[in-house]
Each structure stands twice: as C-alpha cells, then as structure tokens.
Motif scaffolding. Structure first.
Motif, PDB file in Angstrom:
ATOM      1  N   PHE A  36      31.764  48.801  44.148  1.00  0.00           N
ATOM      2  CA  PHE A  36      31.436  48.920  46.065  1.00  0.00           C
ATOM      3  C   PHE A  36      29.851  48.372  46.837  1.00  0.00           C
ATOM      4  O   PHE A  36      29.958  47.520  47.469  1.00  0.00           O
ATOM      5  N   PHE A  37      28.796  48.242  46.326  1.00  0.00           N
ATOM      6  CA  PHE A  37      27.788  47.295  47.090  1.00  0.00           C
ATOM      7  C   PHE A  37      27.916  45.767  47.343  1.00  0.00           C
ATOM      8  O   PHE A  37      27.859  45.399  47.572  1.00  0.00           O
ATOM      9  N   GLY A  38      28.723  44.967  45.943  1.00  0.00           N
ATOM     10  CA  GLY A  38      28.141  44.365  45.987  1.00  0.00           C
ATOM     11  C   GLY A  38      29.869  43.887  47.491  1.00  0.00           C
ATOM     12  O   GLY A  38      29.563  42.659  47.619  1.00  0.00           O
ATOM     13  N   PHE A  39      30.364  44.310  47.771  1.00  0.00           N
ATOM     14  CA  PHE A  39      31.852  44.106  47.864  1.00  0.00           C
ATOM     15  C   PHE A  39      30.876  44.587  49.642  1.00  0.00           C
ATOM     16  O   PHE A  39      31.768  43.997  50.172  1.00  0.00           O
ATOM     17  N   ALA A  40      30.218  45.718  49.857  1.00  0.00           N
ATOM     18  CA  ALA A  40      29.567  46.165  51.217  1.00  0.00           C
ATOM     19  C   ALA A  40      28.990  44.879  51.827  1.00  0.00           C
ATOM     20  O   ALA A  40      29.143  44.646  53.159  1.00  0.00           O
ATOM     21  N   TYR A  41      28.182  44.759  51.227  1.00  0.00           N
ATOM     22  CA  TYR A  41      27.700  42.900  50.893  1.00  0.00           C
ATOM     23  C   TYR A  41      28.367  41.625  51.335  1.00  0.00           C
ATOM     24  O   TYR A  41      27.783  41.145  52.984  1.00  0.00           O
ATOM     25  N   CYS A  83      33.424  57.983  37.824  1.00  0.00           N
ATOM     26  CA  CYS A  83      33.331  56.406  39.281  1.00  0.00           C
ATOM     27  C   CYS A  83      34.073  55.481  38.741  1.00  0.00           C
ATOM     28  O   CYS A  83      33.617  54.862  40.200  1.00  0.00           O
ATOM     29  N   GLY A  84      34.129  55.125  37.788  1.00  0.00           N
ATOM     30  CA  GLY A  84      35.240  53.930  37.323  1.00  0.00           C
ATOM     31  C   GLY A  84      36.875  54.443  38.397  1.00  0.00           C
ATOM     32  O   GLY A  84      36.830  53.604  38.728  1.00  0.00           O
ATOM     33  N   VAL A  85      37.275  55.192  38.289  1.00  0.00           N
ATOM     34  CA  VAL A  85      38.404  55.693  39.408  1.00  0.00           C
ATOM     35  C   VAL A  85      37.600  54.798  40.514  1.00  0.00           C
ATOM     36  O   VAL A  85      39.279  54.594  41.257  1.00  0.00           O
ATOM     37  N   VAL A  86      37.213  55.468  41.300  1.00  0.00           N
ATOM     38  CA  VAL A  86      36.791  55.546  43.092  1.00  0.00           C
ATOM     39  C   VAL A  86      35.825  54.373  43.108  1.00  0.00           C
ATOM     40  O   VAL A  86      36.241  54.135  43.862  1.00  0.00           O
ATOM     41  N   PHE A  87      35.774  53.684  42.058  1.00  0.00           N
ATOM     42  CA  PHE A  87      35.107  52.565  42.279  1.00  0.00           C
ATOM     43  C   PHE A  87      35.412  51.312  41.941  1.00  0.00           C
ATOM     44  O   PHE A  87      35.165  50.250  42.722  1.00  0.00           O
ATOM     45  N   LEU A  88      36.007  51.457  41.520  1.00  0.00           N
ATOM     46  CA  LEU A  88      37.096  50.036  40.286  1.00  0.00           C
ATOM     47  C   LEU A  88      37.385  49.174  41.094  1.00  0.00           C
ATOM     48  O   LEU A  88      37.761  48.252  41.354  1.00  0.00           O
ATOM     49  N   PRO A  89      38.501  50.381  42.113  1.00  0.00           N
ATOM     50  CA  PRO A  89      39.290  48.925  42.659  1.00  0.00           C
ATOM     51  C   PRO A  89      38.924  48.481  43.554  1.00  0.00           C
ATOM     52  O   PRO A  89      39.562  47.391  44.003  1.00  0.00           O
ATOM     53  N   PHE A  90      37.953  48.945  44.135  1.00  0.00           N
ATOM     54  CA  PHE A  90      37.332  47.888  44.989  1.00  0.00           C
ATOM     55  C   PHE A  90      36.649  46.321  44.365  1.00  0.00           C
ATOM     56  O   PHE A  90      36.549  45.086  45.514  1.00  0.00           O
ATOM     57  N   ILE A  91      36.953  46.030  42.863  1.00  0.00           N
ATOM     58  CA  ILE A  91      37.094  44.731  42.818  1.00  0.00           C
ATOM     59  C   ILE A  91      38.225  43.898  42.994  1.00  0.00           C
ATOM     60  O   ILE A  91      37.936  43.228  42.222  1.00  0.00           O
ATOM     61  N   PHE A  92      39.108  44.771  43.488  1.00  0.00           N
ATOM     62  CA  PHE A  92      40.634  43.730  43.451  1.00  0.00           C
ATOM     63  C   PHE A  92      41.082  43.665  45.016  1.00  0.00           C
ATOM     64  O   PHE A  92      42.115  43.188  45.149  1.00  0.00           O
ATOM     65  N   THR A  93      39.417  43.782  45.497  1.00  0.00           N
ATOM     66  CA  THR A  93      39.976  43.220  47.190  1.00  0.00           C
ATOM     67  C   THR A  93      39.579  41.647  47.186  1.00  0.00           C
ATOM     68  O   THR A  93      38.908  40.745  46.697  1.00  0.00           O
ATOM     69  N   LYS A  94      39.664  41.572  48.909  1.00  0.00           N
ATOM     70  CA  LYS A  94      40.008  40.222  49.505  1.00  0.00           C
ATOM     71  C   LYS A  94      38.459  39.014  48.977  1.00  0.00           C
ATOM     72  O   LYS A  94      38.045  38.230  48.374  1.00  0.00           O
ATOM     73  N   GLU A  95      37.609  40.188  49.314  1.00  0.00           N
ATOM     74  CA  GLU A  95      36.563  39.889  49.455  1.00  0.00           C
ATOM     75  C   GLU A  95      35.953  39.399  47.946  1.00  0.00           C
ATOM     76  O   GLU A  95      34.503  38.802  47.551  1.00  0.00           O
ATOM     77  N   TYR A  96      36.007  40.145  46.554  1.00  0.00           N
ATOM     78  CA  TYR A  96      36.325  39.644  45.017  1.00  0.00           C
ATOM     79  C   TYR A  96      37.143  37.479  45.096  1.00  0.00           C
ATOM     80  O   TYR A  96      36.617  37.491  44.068  1.00  0.00           O
ATOM     81  N   ASN A  97      37.826  37.371  46.126  1.00  0.00           N
ATOM     82  CA  ASN A  97      38.760  36.414  45.810  1.00  0.00           C
ATOM     83  C   ASN A  97      37.522  35.192  46.399  1.00  0.00           C
ATOM     84  O   ASN A  97      36.820  35.072  47.125  1.00  0.00           O
ATOM     85  N   GLY A  98      38.361  33.826  46.095  1.00  0.00           N
ATOM     86  CA  GLY A  98      37.338  32.554  46.168  1.00  0.00           C
ATOM     87  C   GLY A  98      35.747  32.461  46.334  1.00  0.00           C
ATOM     88  O   GLY A  98      35.518  33.006  45.346  1.00  0.00           O
ATOM     89  N   GLU A  99      35.420  31.571  46.182  1.00  0.00           N
ATOM     90  CA  GLU A  99      33.989  30.903  45.957  1.00  0.00           C
ATOM     91  C   GLU A  99      32.974  30.756  47.190  1.00  0.00           C
ATOM     92  O   GLU A  99      31.508  30.729  46.714  1.00  0.00           O
ATOM     93  N   ASN A 100      32.988  31.214  48.447  1.00  0.00           N
ATOM     94  CA  ASN A 100      32.372  31.049  49.539  1.00  0.00           C
ATOM     95  C   ASN A 100      31.062  32.188  49.348  1.00  0.00           C
ATOM     96  O   ASN A 100      31.594  33.038  49.949  1.00  0.00           O
ATOM     97  N   LEU A 101      30.002  31.931  49.165  1.00  0.00           N
ATOM     98  CA  LEU A 101      28.807  32.515  49.535  1.00  0.00           C
ATOM     99  C   LEU A 101      28.011  32.211  49.951  1.00  0.00           C
ATOM    100  O   LEU A 101      26.370  32.622  50.108  1.00  0.00           O
ATOM    101  N   GLU A 102      27.743  30.953  50.469  1.00  0.00           N
ATOM    102  CA  GLU A 102      26.286  31.265  51.398  1.00  0.00           C
ATOM    103  C   GLU A 102      26.258  31.894  52.409  1.00  0.00           C
ATOM    104  O   GLU A 102      25.233  31.961  52.848  1.00  0.00           O
ATOM    105  N   LYS A 103      27.065  33.054  53.335  1.00  0.00           N
ATOM    106  CA  LYS A 103      26.427  34.041  54.208  1.00  0.00           C
ATOM    107  C   LYS A 103      25.880  34.794  53.489  1.00  0.00           C
ATOM    108  O   LYS A 103      25.226  35.187  54.456  1.00  0.00           O
ATOM    109  N   ILE A 104      25.056  34.889  52.076  1.00  0.00           N
ATOM    110  CA  ILE A 104      24.688  36.059  51.123  1.00  0.00           C
ATOM    111  C   ILE A 104      23.753  35.705  50.429  1.00  0.00           C
ATOM    112  O   ILE A 104      22.765  36.176  49.789  1.00  0.00           O
ATOM    113  N   LEU A 105      23.695  33.876  50.378  1.00  0.00           N
ATOM    114  CA  LEU A 105      22.820  33.585  49.469  1.00  0.00           C
ATOM    115  C   LEU A 105      20.995  33.099  50.386  1.00  0.00           C
ATOM    116  O   LEU A 105      21.237  32.663  51.133  1.00  0.00           O
TER     117      LEU A 105
END
Length: 335
Positions: free
Chosen positions: A263-268, A311-333
């Motif tokens: 979730f933290f990674g998703f938010a960031y 915790c797994g049930v409520v937070f794990l679904p966020f790893i399937f959001t679009k923020e975890y797709n693609g490769e662009n990490l420049e805006k947070i690196l």
C-alpha cells in the motif's frame, strides 16, 4: 544500461549494509542494558531507530551528488544529520548518565528539529524539495484521499479483529474514539514530529524502493523491500514490541511490512510525493499508539496467523493496480 544496473546494485548493497550495521549495533548495545531500562527508554530506542534509513540515504546522496544539491536542500539534509548524531549520543549517553530524562530530551530534540526542517520545506526556495519528492502541493488531493483510505482500512482491520475475538461492539466504540482524536494528532505530529517518519520513508520508499523495483520489477521489488523492512524491526521486536514472544513478532512484521509496504508503495507511486507515505506512516503509528497496540504485545499462533491473513486480504489487492504496471520510476527515483 549494464553499468547503470551495477551502480544501482552497489547503492543498494551499501545502503542495506550500513543501515543494518547501525541498527543492529545499536540493538546489541541496548540489549546489554535491556533489563535495566524502563518502557520510556525502549520507546526512545525505537524513535531513534526510525531515523537511521534516511540518515544513510542522505549520506549517500551527498557523497554522490555533493556539487549538485541546492543550498537550502543541502542545509536541510545537514541539519537532519545533526539531529541523528545528537539523538544517538543522547540515547547512548543518557542510558548510563540520565536514564530518567532520555525520553524527554529526545522528544524535545525531535520537536525542535521538526519545526526547523518543516519551516525549510514550507519555504521551498526554487522548488528544491522536489528533488526529494517533498512538495506539499504536489498531488495534494490524491495524498488526502489515500490517507483517508488508509484510515478506513485500519478501521476495517480493527472491526474484523473484534469480530473474530468476540468483542465486535467494543472494537467499534474504541475505533470511533481513536478516530475522534486522530485529525488533531496527525496535524500536530506533522509539525512537531514528522521528522521521525521522514527518517523511515526517505530511506525505504524514497531511496530503496525504486532501486529494488528497477532490479526486480515493480511488484517483486516492493515485496523484497517489505521483507527487508520487516527484518529491520527485529531489535524492536525483542526489546519493545513483543519481548515475551519476539520470534512471532518478527514473523508478523515480515508479513505486515510486506503487505502494508504494498500500500505504501502504491501511495508513493500514485502521488510521487513522499508526504503521502510520511503521513500514512504517522497515521498508522498514531492509531496503534492510541489503541495501546504498539508495545508489550503477546502473540499466540492463532493471533499471528489471523493478523497475517487479515492484512494480506486488505492490502494485497493493491499490488494489482495500474501503478504496479510499466517501468517508469523516474518521478520517484532519488539521485
């Protein structure tokens, strides 16, 4: 590209080795005198530990980019280093010289330095804090929505726990009571104690997360980070969080940090704003502290498994959001 990956690997290794050497060295020192310490000092040990990841990240940033950092940002980073050094000195010296006042002195240091550093961020000359993704106005609505979403998730977790343990109504009342004071606690803490949450989030999310994601991919990278983050809590598990059941505590933190780290990674990634995870982390600890669910916890096999599953049930679904797709990490690196 190959040279770039080698550089990133080296940065990760140096960051992790340094962070864990500092953390576990301080943990061993505290463990020697653990039986003679009261709860307040152990809480102070946890507070200072939260500063280490950003300390290491900042030192590495300064070493690699010392000639390319805006003066205001440079002053901010140096002031933070001073806070870390003073906090470590107070913690080590205070345990032996003035144990009754260690917690008070450290809290005063945090209050003073938080206000000083906060004022620098608010001024944000030449938008220099964009360099470390700490601009209040950046994606403000998204930050606010994610903070409210996290509060709702924590409320849900509390209710589910209450249902399983047969105190459903009591859990609702307690959660509502916590929520009543939460806005004031969060707003005050942003001003006078944000720096300790900045300590973890600049290190874990700001510095380490995008580097691990470049190496392992967005999804697996954040999972690896969560496992590392959980293991990093080991000294606290043995001396503060759950001294009676420390092994269960470590296992729980590995899973909890992995799931909540998603979730933290998703938010960031969603906001590109470090304030999002700083405030969410602050909310997490504030709710745990208010509910007396931060120290002295005794885990049972049942409670361990139950909390991991929830915790797994409520937070794990966020790893399937679009923020975890693609490769662009420049805006947070952070470079």
């Amino acid at each position: 590209m190959k040279i770039e990956l080698v550089r990133i690997k080296n940065e990760i290794v140096v960051f992790l080795l340094t962070t864990f050497v500092i953390t576990f060295s301080m943990g061993i020192l505290m463990f020697w005198v653990y039986k003679h310490l009261d709860k307040d000092i152990m809480s102070s040990f946890g507070l200072v530990q939260m500063l280490y990841p950003a300390l290491v990240a900042i030192i590495l940033i300064i070493i690699h980019k010392k000639d390319n950092i805006h003066r205001t940002l440079s002053n901010f980073l140096k002031i933070y280093i001073v806070l870390c050094i003073l906090s470590i000195v107070v913690l080590i010296g205070g345990v032996f010289i003035f144990p009754k006042y260690v917690s008070k002195v450290l809290n005063i240091l945090v209050y003073i330095f938080s206000v000083i550093l906060f004022s620098l961020i608010v001024n944000n000359k030449d938008n220099c804090f964009e360099r470390i993704n700490m601009v209040f106005q950046k994606n403000f609505k998204k930050v606010l929505i994610l903070c409210l979403a996290f509060i709702g998730i924590q409320f849900l977790i509390s209710i589910i726990n209450g249902a399983f343990y047969g105190n459903f109504i009591e859990s609702i009342k307690k959660s509502i009571s916590i929520l009543g004071f939460l806005p004031f606690n969060v707003l005050l803490s942003i001003l006078i104690s944000f720096v300790i949450f900045f300590g973890e989030e600049l290190g874990w999310r700001g510095y380490l997360q995008p580097r691990l994601q470049i190496l392992f991919g967005k999804r697996f990278g954040v999972i690896v980070l969560g496992i590392i983050w959980g293991i990093w809590h080991l000294p606290l598990c043995f001396m503060f969080y759950s001294p009676k059941t420390p092994v269960y505590c470590v296992i729980f933190h590995i899973f909890y940090c992995m799931f909540i780290g998603i979730f933290f990674g998703f938010a960031y990634m969603k906001t590109g704003n470090l304030w999002s995870v700083i405030i969410i982390h602050l909310i997490n600890n504030s709710m745990a502290l208010t509910s007396n669910n931060l120290s002295g916890i005794v885990f049972t096999p049942k409670s361990l498994v139950l909390n991991i599953i929830i915790c797994g049930v409520v937070f794990l679904p966020f790893i399937f959001t679009k923020e975890y797709n693609g490769e662009n990490l420049e805006k947070i690196l952070l470079h």
